[in-house]
Design an enzyme around this catalytic site. Structure first.
Site, PDB file in Angstrom:
ATOM      1  N   ASP A  52      -6.062  -4.996   2.330  1.00 39.42           N
ATOM      2  CA  ASP A  52      -4.993  -5.929   2.755  1.00 39.42           C
ATOM      3  C   ASP A  52      -5.097  -5.939   4.301  1.00 39.42           C
ATOM      4  OD1 ASP A  52      -4.541  -6.326   0.145  1.00 39.42           O
ATOM      5  OD2 ASP A  52      -2.975  -4.602   0.222  1.00 39.42           O
TER       6      ASP A  52
ATOM      7  N   LYS B 203      -8.387  -9.728   5.749  1.00 40.60           N
ATOM      8  CA  LYS B 203      -9.790 -10.329   5.492  1.00 40.60           C
ATOM      9  C   LYS B 203      -9.848 -11.561   5.371  1.00 40.60           C
ATOM     10  CE  LYS B 203     -10.484  -7.125   2.358  1.00 40.60           C
ATOM     11  NZ  LYS B 203      -9.145  -6.225   2.319  1.00 40.60           N
TER      12      LYS B 203
ATOM     13  N   GLY C  37      -6.529  -9.630  -3.098  1.00 42.11           N
ATOM     14  CA  GLY C  37      -5.590 -10.605  -2.958  1.00 42.11           C
ATOM     15  C   GLY C  37      -5.696 -11.173  -1.594  1.00 42.11           C
ATOM     16  N   HIS C  38      -6.391 -12.287  -1.048  1.00 42.07           N
ATOM     17  CA  HIS C  38      -6.657 -12.617   0.213  1.00 42.07           C
ATOM     18  C   HIS C  38      -5.655 -13.890   0.688  1.00 42.07           C
ATOM     19  CE1 HIS C  38     -10.763 -10.555   0.178  1.00 42.07           C
ATOM     20  NE2 HIS C  38      -9.894  -9.770  -0.127  1.00 42.07           N
TER      21      HIS C  38
ATOM     22  N   ARG D 133     -24.469  -0.012 -18.848  1.00 41.12           N
ATOM     23  CA  ARG D 133     -25.443  -0.967 -19.354  1.00 41.12           C
ATOM     24  C   ARG D 133     -25.046  -1.795 -20.831  1.00 41.12           C
ATOM     25  NH1 ARG D 133     -29.387   3.567 -18.190  1.00 41.12           N
ATOM     26  NH2 ARG D 133     -27.424   4.650 -19.046  1.00 41.12           N
TER      27      ARG D 133
ATOM     28  N   GLN E  38     -11.243  -5.510  -0.877  1.00 43.44           N
ATOM     29  CA  GLN E  38     -10.597  -3.901  -0.905  1.00 43.44           C
ATOM     30  C   GLN E  38     -10.903  -3.523   0.617  1.00 43.44           C
ATOM     31  OE1 GLN E  38     -12.563  -4.604  -3.958  1.00 43.44           O
ATOM     32  NE2 GLN E  38     -10.679  -5.398  -4.589  1.00 43.44           N
TER      33      GLN E  38
ATOM     34  N   THR F 162      -0.111  -7.808  -7.234  1.00 50.24           N
ATOM     35  CA  THR F 162       0.891  -7.285  -8.239  1.00 50.24           C
ATOM     36  C   THR F 162       2.356  -7.306  -7.243  1.00 50.24           C
ATOM     37  OG1 THR F 162       0.412  -5.043  -7.111  1.00 50.24           O
ATOM     38  CG2 THR F 162      -0.962  -5.653  -8.768  1.00 50.24           C
TER      39      THR F 162
ATOM     40  N   ARG G  10       3.762  -5.208  -5.357  1.00 55.08           N
ATOM     41  CA  ARG G  10       4.372  -4.079  -5.401  1.00 55.08           C
ATOM     42  C   ARG G  10       4.464  -3.845  -3.877  1.00 55.08           C
ATOM     43  NH1 ARG G  10      -0.438  -0.205  -7.767  1.00 55.08           N
ATOM     44  NH2 ARG G  10      -1.728  -2.049  -7.276  1.00 55.08           N
TER      45      ARG G  10
ATOM     46  N   SER H  72      -5.084 -10.630  16.134  1.00 49.86           N
ATOM     47  CA  SER H  72      -4.344 -11.681  15.187  1.00 49.86           C
ATOM     48  C   SER H  72      -3.105 -11.292  15.552  1.00 49.86           C
ATOM     49  CB  SER H  72      -4.696 -11.439  13.815  1.00 49.86           C
ATOM     50  OG  SER H  72      -4.003 -12.137  13.144  1.00 49.86           O
TER      51      SER H  72
ATOM     52  N   GLY I 258      -0.423 -13.467  14.103  1.00 51.12           N
ATOM     53  CA  GLY I 258       0.692 -13.928  13.060  1.00 51.12           C
ATOM     54  C   GLY I 258      -0.226 -14.374  12.050  1.00 51.12           C
TER      55      GLY I 258
HETATM   56  P1  GDP Z   1      -6.485  -9.209   2.709  1.00 46.96           P
HETATM   57  O1  GDP Z   1      -6.454  -8.641   1.406  1.00 46.96           O
HETATM   58  O2  GDP Z   1      -7.264  -8.091   3.662  1.00 46.96           O
HETATM   59  O3  GDP Z   1      -7.104 -10.511   2.840  1.00 46.96           O
HETATM   60  O4  GDP Z   1      -5.392  -9.160   3.475  1.00 46.96           O
HETATM   61  P2  GDP Z   1      -3.798  -9.650   2.476  1.00 46.96           P
HETATM   62  O5  GDP Z   1      -3.868 -11.151   2.741  1.00 46.96           O
HETATM   63  O6  GDP Z   1      -3.668  -9.123   1.280  1.00 46.96           O
HETATM   64  O7  GDP Z   1      -2.441  -9.068   3.480  1.00 46.96           O
HETATM   65  C1  GDP Z   1      -2.560  -9.445   4.734  1.00 46.96           C
HETATM   66  C2  GDP Z   1      -0.972  -9.980   4.962  1.00 46.96           C
HETATM   67  O8  GDP Z   1      -0.788 -10.154   6.344  1.00 46.96           O
HETATM   68  C3  GDP Z   1      -0.847 -11.318   4.286  1.00 46.96           C
HETATM   69  O9  GDP Z   1       0.394 -11.612   4.110  1.00 46.96           O
HETATM   70  C4  GDP Z   1      -1.423 -12.371   5.575  1.00 46.96           C
HETATM   71  O10 GDP Z   1      -0.888 -13.591   5.509  1.00 46.96           O
HETATM   72  C5  GDP Z   1      -0.660 -11.396   6.746  1.00 46.96           C
HETATM   73  N1  GDP Z   1      -1.286 -11.514   8.077  1.00 46.96           N
HETATM   74  C6  GDP Z   1      -2.624 -11.564   8.458  1.00 46.96           C
HETATM   75  N2  GDP Z   1      -2.881 -11.426   9.605  1.00 46.96           N
HETATM   76  C7  GDP Z   1      -1.439 -11.389  10.230  1.00 46.96           C
HETATM   77  C8  GDP Z   1      -1.059 -11.147  11.474  1.00 46.96           C
HETATM   78  O11 GDP Z   1      -1.713 -11.314  12.589  1.00 46.96           O
HETATM   79  N3  GDP Z   1       0.363 -11.213  11.793  1.00 46.96           N
HETATM   80  C9  GDP Z   1       1.405 -11.028  10.435  1.00 46.96           C
HETATM   81  N4  GDP Z   1       2.545 -11.121  10.901  1.00 46.96           N
HETATM   82  N5  GDP Z   1       0.790 -11.237   9.414  1.00 46.96           N
HETATM   83  C10 GDP Z   1      -0.498 -11.453   9.500  1.00 46.96           C
HETATM   84  P1  IMO Z   2      -7.652  -6.724  -1.167  1.00 43.59           P
HETATM   85  O1  IMO Z   2      -9.079  -7.267  -1.122  1.00 43.59           O
HETATM   86  C1  IMO Z   2      -5.461  -3.224  -1.748  1.00 43.59           C
HETATM   87  C2  IMO Z   2      -6.316  -0.832  -4.987  1.00 43.59           C
HETATM   88  C3  IMO Z   2      -5.393  -0.579  -6.392  1.00 43.59           C
HETATM   89  C4  IMO Z   2      -5.481   0.670  -6.659  1.00 43.59           C
HETATM   90  C5  IMO Z   2      -6.972   0.914  -6.564  1.00 43.59           C
HETATM   91  C6  IMO Z   2      -7.814   0.803  -7.939  1.00 43.59           C
HETATM   92  O2  IMO Z   2      -6.598  -7.653  -1.294  1.00 43.59           O
HETATM   93  O3  IMO Z   2      -7.645  -5.984   0.118  1.00 43.59           O
HETATM   94  P2  IMO Z   2      -8.319  -1.502  -9.301  1.00 43.59           P
HETATM   95  O4  IMO Z   2      -7.436  -2.525 -10.023  1.00 43.59           O
HETATM   96  O5  IMO Z   2      -9.262  -2.043  -8.297  1.00 43.59           O
HETATM   97  O6  IMO Z   2      -9.263  -0.498 -10.241  1.00 43.59           O
HETATM   98  O7  IMO Z   2      -7.377  -0.347  -8.749  1.00 43.59           O
HETATM   99  O8  IMO Z   2      -7.415   0.067  -5.668  1.00 43.59           O
HETATM  100  N1  IMO Z   2      -6.564  -2.079  -4.699  1.00 43.59           N
HETATM  101  C7  IMO Z   2      -6.375  -2.618  -3.622  1.00 43.59           C
HETATM  102  N2  IMO Z   2      -5.398  -2.463  -2.768  1.00 43.59           N
HETATM  103  N3  IMO Z   2      -6.017  -4.289  -1.407  1.00 43.59           N
HETATM  104  C8  IMO Z   2      -6.802  -4.712  -2.436  1.00 43.59           C
HETATM  105  O9  IMO Z   2      -7.871  -5.833  -2.197  1.00 43.59           O
HETATM  106  C9  IMO Z   2      -7.222  -3.950  -3.710  1.00 43.59           C
HETATM  107  N4  IMO Z   2      -7.843  -3.889  -4.550  1.00 43.59           N
HETATM  108  C10 IMO Z   2      -7.728  -2.930  -5.491  1.00 43.59           C
HETATM  109  O10 IMO Z   2      -4.179  -0.931  -5.593  1.00 43.59           O
HETATM  110  O11 IMO Z   2      -4.858   1.754  -5.896  1.00 43.59           O
HETATM  111 MG    MG Z   3      -5.143  -8.214  -0.104  1.00 41.47          MG
END
Ligand code: GDP
Ligand code: IMO
Ligand code: MG
Length: 431
Positions: free
Chosen positions: A13, A16, A40-41, A142, A225, A302, A304, A414, A416
């Site tokens: 998170d 990416k 979740g991107h 396997r 991840q 999720t 969470r 970044s 925002g």
């Molecule tokens: P990823 O899983 O690595 O793609 O990241 P996520 O999308 O799960 O979580 C990143 C969160 O930060 C998302 O809600 C984005 O919209 C937000 N975000 C990304 N870059 C920025 C930033 O520079 N500032 C703020 N405030 N939010 C950001």
């Molecule tokens: P992105 O790509 C943050 C965490 C879960 C749990 C552990 C194992 O959005 O960064 P799993 O369902 O993969 O067996 O869960 O990994 N987890 C993540 N945490 N960002 C993710 O993906 C994650 N994908 C899995 O919360 O702790």
């Molecule tokens: Mg994410």
């Protein structure tokens, strides 16, 4: 060669999706090589938000080919839901390719994910319950079923029958269920319907990626991840079941490691984690709560709430080493605006020992205390800053200190969630 891996450098998170979407405007191919819809991107363009799980984050660019690679665990139900979400938003989805070697997530994998978590009790991992771990277990054991199997109804029927029987035995023997939990006919007919819809997307994606690289095209490897969730190098057992480090992308995309030229570490300006496990700089207080609210730190998959803490240079230094980072994108810097003082963890203290390298043992990690260095904060709103020079002096000092502590340049900042809220100091494709 214009190939760049985008790697999560903390616990996921880090932003990416935002960076991939931003860079994809210049990229010919984006490939996801590991994980599944546990990711979740988030992408925000002109205020419109898209949450992607399985489909690569280059999808908003109509000219980019988006590849779901062989290392992915593929949930057809989740895929079609995501596809429909994109199509209902007017997004062109014709440029998606799915590897014929990717493993398939079945309903029994999801059930087993939940049952295993329940059985772990207080030692639960806090998985996303998407069936990721159980599907990778079948792969390594396997006995997994791949997309190429689904494309042949007889092969698929035979393999699925065996798996349904095995999983019914498992839930009765291990989880004390009295009845069969899984029904072959139901799963078979559900998945045969997916098979026909999937066929146009299925390809040997290793050829697509190889040809693109050989032709000098720009290729992005989209990590899911993060480094500390890596099966080998993460905070085991509180990890995912794949390899989110750069080395994992060569395997999961089916290319040689020498075909990945640059490795960009996506780094949050602070630290977060979802799920269980030790977290040295965690702020279980009002500062942590302030970061959570300002950064909207709630899981995309999720929902969470994410645990929040100060920037941990021990973690990012470790990520720089095990991924071979050549550049850093520093994300969510705007979230730190308004803090009078900002702490940066430079090392850990365990008893009377100073620890600079991230430890393997979680028992050791749980005993580590952060050693903080205090930096001055800034109060100016930075969300519309477009040039690095225009950032407040203290924000620039914060970035410079991170570069010094990690030994890697911060080339993108970044400020925002929007695609436009991105400051470029050096374009990765210019290397
Ligand atoms: P990823 O899983 O690595 O793609 O990241 P996520 O999308 O799960 O979580 C990143 C969160 O930060 C998302 O809600 C984005 O919209 C937000 N975000 C990304 N870059 C920025 C930033 O520079 N500032 C703020 N405030 N939010 C950001
Ligand atoms: P992105 O790509 C943050 C965490 C879960 C749990 C552990 C194992 O959005 O960064 P799993 O369902 O993969 O067996 O869960 O990994 N987890 C993540 N945490 N960002 C993710 O993906 C994650 N994908 C899995 O919360 O702790
Ligand atoms: Mg994410």
């Amino acid at each position: 060669m214009k190939t760049v891996a985008i790697v999560g450098s903390q616990w996921g998170d880090e932003g990416k999706g935002k960076v991939i979407d931003f860079l994809a405007t210049q990229a010919d191919v984006v490939i996801r090589a590991q994980g599944g819809n546990n990711a979740g991107h988030t992408i925000v363009v002109d205020g419109k938000k898209f949450a992607l799980r399985l489909i690569p984050s280059g999808i908003l660019n109509p000219n980019t080919i988006n590849v779901i690679g062989n290392g992915i665990v593929f949930d057809p139900k989740g895929f079609f839901e995501e596809l429909e979400m994109l199509q209902s938003n007017g997004i062109d989805t014709k440029n998606i390719k799915i590897s014929d070697r990717a493993h398939i997530i079945f309903p029994y994998h999801k059930e087993l994910d939940g049952l295993a978590e329940e059985a772990r009790g207080d030692n639960k991992i806090g998985t996303t319950k998407r069936g990721i771990g159980p599907c990778y277990m079948d792969k390594t054991e396997r006995s997994g079923i791949r997309i190429c199997d689904l494309m042949d109804k007889d092969v698929f029927a035979k393999k699925l029958k065996g798996q349904v029987e095995a999983k019914n035995k498992l839930v009765k023997g291990v989880y004390d269920k009295e009845e069969d939990m899984f029904n072959f006919d139901e799963i078979y007919s559900e998945f045969m319907a997916y098979a026909e819809k999937l066929r146009p997307f299925v390809a040997d994606t290793t050829v697509i990626v190889y040809d693109a690289i050989k032709a000098g095209k720009k290729v992005l490897f989209e990590g899911a991840q993060g480094t500390l969730l890596d099966l080998d190098l993460g905070t085991y057992p509180f990890v995912t079941s794949s390899h989110p480090i750069s080395g994992g992308f060569a395997v999961g995309a089916g290319v040689g490691p020498n075909m990945i030229k640059d490795v960009v570490g996506i780094v949050k300006a602070y630290t977060t984690r979802v799920g269980e496990g030790p977290f040295v700089t965690e702020l279980d207080n009002e500062i942590g709560e302030e970061i959570r609210i300002k950064g909207c730190e709630f899981g995309t998959v999720t929902g969470r709430s994410r645990r929040c803490g100060w920037f941990d240079a021990v973690i990012v230094r470790y990520a720089a080493r095990v991924n071979g980072l050549t550049s850093i994108s520093l994300m969510l810097l705007d979230v730190l605006t308004g803090f009078d003082k900002i702490q940066v963890c430079t090392a850990y203290k365990m008893g009377d020992k100073i620890i600079k390298d991230f430890p393997a043992s979680l028992e050791d990690l749980a005993k580590c205390e952060p050693i903080y260095e205090e930096l001055e904060g800034w109060t100016e709103d930075i969300t519309s800053v477009e040039r690095f020079e225009d950032l407040p002096e203290n924000a620039k000092k914060y970035i410079a200190r991170i570069e010094e502590l990690i030994g890697v340049n911060v080339d993108l900042v970044s400020v925002g969630p929007n695609r436009a809220q991105t400051i470029i100091r050096k374009n990765v494709f210019d290397n």
